[in-house]
Design a protein around this motif. Sequence first.
Motif, PDB file in Angstrom:
ATOM      1  N   ALA A 183       0.854  -1.186   0.000  1.00  0.00           N
ATOM      2  CA  ALA A 183       0.000   0.000   0.000  1.00  0.00           C
ATOM      3  C   ALA A 183       0.890   1.236   0.000  1.00  0.00           C
ATOM      4  O   ALA A 183       1.854   1.317   0.765  1.00  0.00           O
ATOM      5  CB  ALA A 183      -0.895   0.005   1.235  1.00  0.00           C
ATOM      6  N   SER A 184       0.574   2.188  -0.872  1.00  0.00           N
ATOM      7  CA  SER A 184       1.381   3.413  -0.932  1.00  0.00           C
ATOM      8  C   SER A 184       0.637   4.551  -0.253  1.00  0.00           C
ATOM      9  O   SER A 184      -0.558   4.764  -0.512  1.00  0.00           O
ATOM     10  CB  SER A 184       1.655   3.794  -2.386  1.00  0.00           C
ATOM     11  N   VAL A 185       1.345   5.261   0.607  1.00  0.00           N
ATOM     12  CA  VAL A 185       0.796   6.454   1.259  1.00  0.00           C
ATOM     13  C   VAL A 185       1.665   7.650   0.865  1.00  0.00           C
ATOM     14  O   VAL A 185       2.727   7.481   0.271  1.00  0.00           O
ATOM     15  CB  VAL A 185       0.775   6.288   2.797  1.00  0.00           C
ATOM     16  N   ILE A 186       1.194   8.854   1.197  1.00  0.00           N
ATOM     17  CA  ILE A 186       1.969  10.040   0.827  1.00  0.00           C
ATOM     18  C   ILE A 186       3.140  10.250   1.790  1.00  0.00           C
ATOM     19  O   ILE A 186       4.252  10.535   1.377  1.00  0.00           O
ATOM     20  CB  ILE A 186       1.060  11.292   0.812  1.00  0.00           C
ATOM     21  N   GLY A 187       2.898  10.092   3.107  1.00  0.00           N
ATOM     22  CA  GLY A 187       3.925  10.434   4.062  1.00  0.00           C
ATOM     23  C   GLY A 187       4.065  11.944   4.157  1.00  0.00           C
ATOM     24  O   GLY A 187       3.196  12.666   3.673  1.00  0.00           O
ATOM     25  N   PRO A 188       5.136  12.502   4.697  1.00  0.00           N
ATOM     26  CA  PRO A 188       6.285  11.768   5.240  1.00  0.00           C
ATOM     27  C   PRO A 188       6.069  11.259   6.662  1.00  0.00           C
ATOM     28  O   PRO A 188       6.889  10.513   7.169  1.00  0.00           O
ATOM     29  CB  PRO A 188       7.403  12.809   5.212  1.00  0.00           C
ATOM     30  N   GLN A 189       4.985  11.675   7.308  1.00  0.00           N
ATOM     31  CA  GLN A 189       4.766  11.130   8.648  1.00  0.00           C
ATOM     32  C   GLN A 189       4.488   9.634   8.537  1.00  0.00           C
ATOM     33  O   GLN A 189       3.942   9.170   7.542  1.00  0.00           O
ATOM     34  CB  GLN A 189       3.592  11.849   9.338  1.00  0.00           C
ATOM     35  N   LEU A 190       4.908   8.906   9.543  1.00  0.00           N
ATOM     36  CA  LEU A 190       4.581   7.489   9.580  1.00  0.00           C
ATOM     37  C   LEU A 190       3.103   7.344   9.951  1.00  0.00           C
ATOM     38  O   LEU A 190       2.429   8.338  10.221  1.00  0.00           O
ATOM     39  CB  LEU A 190       5.480   6.784  10.608  1.00  0.00           C
ATOM     40  N   GLU A 191       2.618   6.127   9.983  1.00  0.00           N
ATOM     41  CA  GLU A 191       1.197   5.907  10.238  1.00  0.00           C
ATOM     42  C   GLU A 191       0.899   5.875  11.737  1.00  0.00           C
ATOM     43  O   GLU A 191       1.735   5.506  12.550  1.00  0.00           O
ATOM     44  CB  GLU A 191       0.746   4.578   9.606  1.00  0.00           C
ATOM     45  N   THR A 192      -0.339   6.216  12.049  1.00  0.00           N
ATOM     46  CA  THR A 192      -0.824   6.035  13.422  1.00  0.00           C
ATOM     47  C   THR A 192      -1.172   4.556  13.609  1.00  0.00           C
ATOM     48  O   THR A 192      -1.291   3.803  12.628  1.00  0.00           O
ATOM     49  CB  THR A 192      -2.092   6.872  13.671  1.00  0.00           C
ATOM     50  N   ARG A 193      -1.401   4.183  14.857  1.00  0.00           N
ATOM     51  CA  ARG A 193      -1.817   2.788  15.115  1.00  0.00           C
ATOM     52  C   ARG A 193      -3.112   2.481  14.362  1.00  0.00           C
ATOM     53  O   ARG A 193      -3.259   1.423  13.752  1.00  0.00           O
ATOM     54  CB  ARG A 193      -2.002   2.569  16.625  1.00  0.00           C
ATOM     55  N   ILE A 199      -4.860  -0.175   7.235  1.00  0.00           N
ATOM     56  CA  ILE A 199      -4.104  -0.650   6.068  1.00  0.00           C
ATOM     57  C   ILE A 199      -4.095  -2.172   6.021  1.00  0.00           C
ATOM     58  O   ILE A 199      -4.235  -2.777   4.958  1.00  0.00           O
ATOM     59  CB  ILE A 199      -2.677  -0.039   6.092  1.00  0.00           C
ATOM     60  N   LYS A 200      -3.992  -2.775   7.184  1.00  0.00           N
ATOM     61  CA  LYS A 200      -4.023  -4.245   7.248  1.00  0.00           C
ATOM     62  C   LYS A 200      -5.401  -4.772   6.852  1.00  0.00           C
ATOM     63  O   LYS A 200      -5.521  -5.703   6.051  1.00  0.00           O
ATOM     64  CB  LYS A 200      -3.661  -4.689   8.661  1.00  0.00           C
ATOM     65  N   ILE A 201      -6.433  -4.135   7.375  1.00  0.00           N
ATOM     66  CA  ILE A 201      -7.807  -4.563   7.038  1.00  0.00           C
ATOM     67  C   ILE A 201      -8.059  -4.430   5.536  1.00  0.00           C
ATOM     68  O   ILE A 201      -8.738  -5.251   4.924  1.00  0.00           O
ATOM     69  CB  ILE A 201      -8.847  -3.742   7.841  1.00  0.00           C
ATOM     70  N   THR A 232      11.511  -2.905   6.579  1.00  0.00           N
ATOM     71  CA  THR A 232      12.454  -2.254   7.504  1.00  0.00           C
ATOM     72  C   THR A 232      11.909  -2.112   8.919  1.00  0.00           C
ATOM     73  O   THR A 232      12.653  -1.792   9.833  1.00  0.00           O
ATOM     74  CB  THR A 232      12.815  -0.850   6.991  1.00  0.00           C
ATOM     75  N   ASP A 233      10.609  -2.296   9.096  1.00  0.00           N
ATOM     76  CA  ASP A 233      10.054  -2.219  10.451  1.00  0.00           C
ATOM     77  C   ASP A 233       8.765  -3.027  10.512  1.00  0.00           C
ATOM     78  O   ASP A 233       8.159  -3.323   9.476  1.00  0.00           O
ATOM     79  CB  ASP A 233       9.820  -0.763  10.886  1.00  0.00           C
ATOM     80  N   GLU A 234       8.404  -3.415  11.717  1.00  0.00           N
ATOM     81  CA  GLU A 234       7.203  -4.232  11.911  1.00  0.00           C
ATOM     82  C   GLU A 234       6.118  -3.351  12.524  1.00  0.00           C
ATOM     83  O   GLU A 234       6.289  -2.790  13.590  1.00  0.00           O
ATOM     84  CB  GLU A 234       7.540  -5.429  12.808  1.00  0.00           C
ATOM     85  N   CYS A 235       5.019  -3.222  11.789  1.00  0.00           N
ATOM     86  CA  CYS A 235       3.993  -2.240  12.158  1.00  0.00           C
ATOM     87  C   CYS A 235       2.854  -2.930  12.895  1.00  0.00           C
ATOM     88  O   CYS A 235       1.781  -3.167  12.334  1.00  0.00           O
ATOM     89  CB  CYS A 235       3.491  -1.544  10.900  1.00  0.00           C
ATOM     90  N   ASP A 236       3.122  -3.248  14.161  1.00  0.00           N
ATOM     91  CA  ASP A 236       2.126  -3.927  14.994  1.00  0.00           C
ATOM     92  C   ASP A 236       1.389  -2.873  15.820  1.00  0.00           C
ATOM     93  O   ASP A 236       1.935  -2.341  16.783  1.00  0.00           O
ATOM     94  CB  ASP A 236       2.852  -4.932  15.901  1.00  0.00           C
ATOM     95  N   PRO A 237       0.150  -2.570  15.458  1.00  0.00           N
ATOM     96  CA  PRO A 237      -0.557  -1.463  16.122  1.00  0.00           C
ATOM     97  C   PRO A 237      -0.740  -1.685  17.621  1.00  0.00           C
ATOM     98  O   PRO A 237      -0.868  -0.725  18.377  1.00  0.00           O
ATOM     99  CB  PRO A 237      -1.906  -1.410  15.404  1.00  0.00           C
ATOM    100  N   ASP A 238      -0.714  -2.952  18.040  1.00  0.00           N
ATOM    101  CA  ASP A 238      -0.931  -3.208  19.472  1.00  0.00           C
ATOM    102  C   ASP A 238       0.370  -3.191  20.265  1.00  0.00           C
ATOM    103  O   ASP A 238       0.363  -3.420  21.480  1.00  0.00           O
ATOM    104  CB  ASP A 238      -1.635  -4.561  19.650  1.00  0.00           C
ATOM    105  N   ASN A 239       1.451  -2.965  19.565  1.00  0.00           N
ATOM    106  CA  ASN A 239       2.747  -3.025  20.242  1.00  0.00           C
ATOM    107  C   ASN A 239       3.716  -2.076  19.531  1.00  0.00           C
ATOM    108  O   ASN A 239       4.853  -2.444  19.225  1.00  0.00           O
ATOM    109  CB  ASN A 239       3.241  -4.482  20.170  1.00  0.00           C
ATOM    110  N   LEU A 240       3.219  -0.875  19.226  1.00  0.00           N
ATOM    111  CA  LEU A 240       4.003   0.030  18.375  1.00  0.00           C
ATOM    112  C   LEU A 240       5.073   0.761  19.188  1.00  0.00           C
ATOM    113  O   LEU A 240       4.793   1.299  20.245  1.00  0.00           O
ATOM    114  CB  LEU A 240       3.063   1.029  17.695  1.00  0.00           C
ATOM    115  N   LYS A 241       6.311   0.741  18.637  1.00  0.00           N
ATOM    116  CA  LYS A 241       7.444   1.414  19.304  1.00  0.00           C
ATOM    117  C   LYS A 241       7.733   2.715  18.561  1.00  0.00           C
ATOM    118  O   LYS A 241       7.387   2.854  17.390  1.00  0.00           O
ATOM    119  CB  LYS A 241       8.688   0.520  19.224  1.00  0.00           C
ATOM    120  N   PRO A 242       8.396   3.659  19.240  1.00  0.00           N
ATOM    121  CA  PRO A 242       8.782   4.879  18.525  1.00  0.00           C
ATOM    122  C   PRO A 242       9.626   4.507  17.307  1.00  0.00           C
ATOM    123  O   PRO A 242      10.446   3.594  17.382  1.00  0.00           O
ATOM    124  CB  PRO A 242       9.616   5.656  19.543  1.00  0.00           C
TER     125      PRO A 242
END
Length: 270
Positions: A183-193, A199-201, A232-242
């Motif tokens: 999925a492509s987003v505009i950015g540059p901010q990363l996604e919220t939880r 995006i997963k749904i 490059t990173d794992e986007c787990d909304p229930d366990n999101l790190k900075p």
Amino acid sequence: MINKIKETADYLIQKGFETPEIGIVLGTGLGKLINEIEIIHEVEYSNIPHFPEATVEFHKGKLVYGNFGGKKVVVMQGRFHLYEGYNLQEITYPIRVLEKLGIKTLLMSNAAGAVNLNFKKGELMLIDDHINLQGGSPLAFKGVEQLGERFVDMYQPYNVEINKKLEVIASKNNLNLHKGVYASVIGPQLETRAEYRMIKILGADAVGMSTVPEIIVANQLKLKAVAITVLTDECDPDNLKPINIPEIIELAGKAEPNMITLFKELITEL
Ligand code: HPA
């Protein structure tokens, strides 16, 4: 736009960029493939007529022409992103120029976050399909039909035969190559939880800020296109790190040798 594309291509031909067969776009943190290329010519983006104007990040952006895996290739070292303020036509302009130079195949790379939590950072994903969440199309402008079809068919935007070859090469080399939806987003901010959940749904396995516009234009131009994502990173909304951007770029660099192996062996087979 047609005349500009021709002028840019003429400039490059005069610089010696003669009939490349394959175009390669290198993503963020994925510039080392250039060391594998027997360089014949290179031109900085800022010297190429009608290329998008460079931003700070693009000081080093350049177009490289040379031999790789026994073929003539043209490589974009550095690409243009929506988040830098370019529009979709600017971002995809170089693809139109590469096609004018004669490429038939486009190999792309990018870095993205894994929303499929079975995929781990540092692993590679072959893009099988995409979801455009960038809110626009690189084909939505007056006169687009002079450059190809307007209603471009996206039923199979990533070349199936080349993807199969890449999967065979990966298994021969014992490389773990996932296959999934980008999925492509505009950015540059990363996604919220909440956005990662959405995006997963929606059905994506990875999310990033590039590639889709170029793939759409490649399809308009009937190029055979494929793209490999470095997760490059794992986007787990229930366990999101900075998020740690230098770490993301470093991780892309660590996975890069595997991507280089895939592209190199593929090109010898094309
Ligand atoms: N989101 C969007 N783009 C990215 C990400 C992400 O999590 N990781 C690397 N590029």
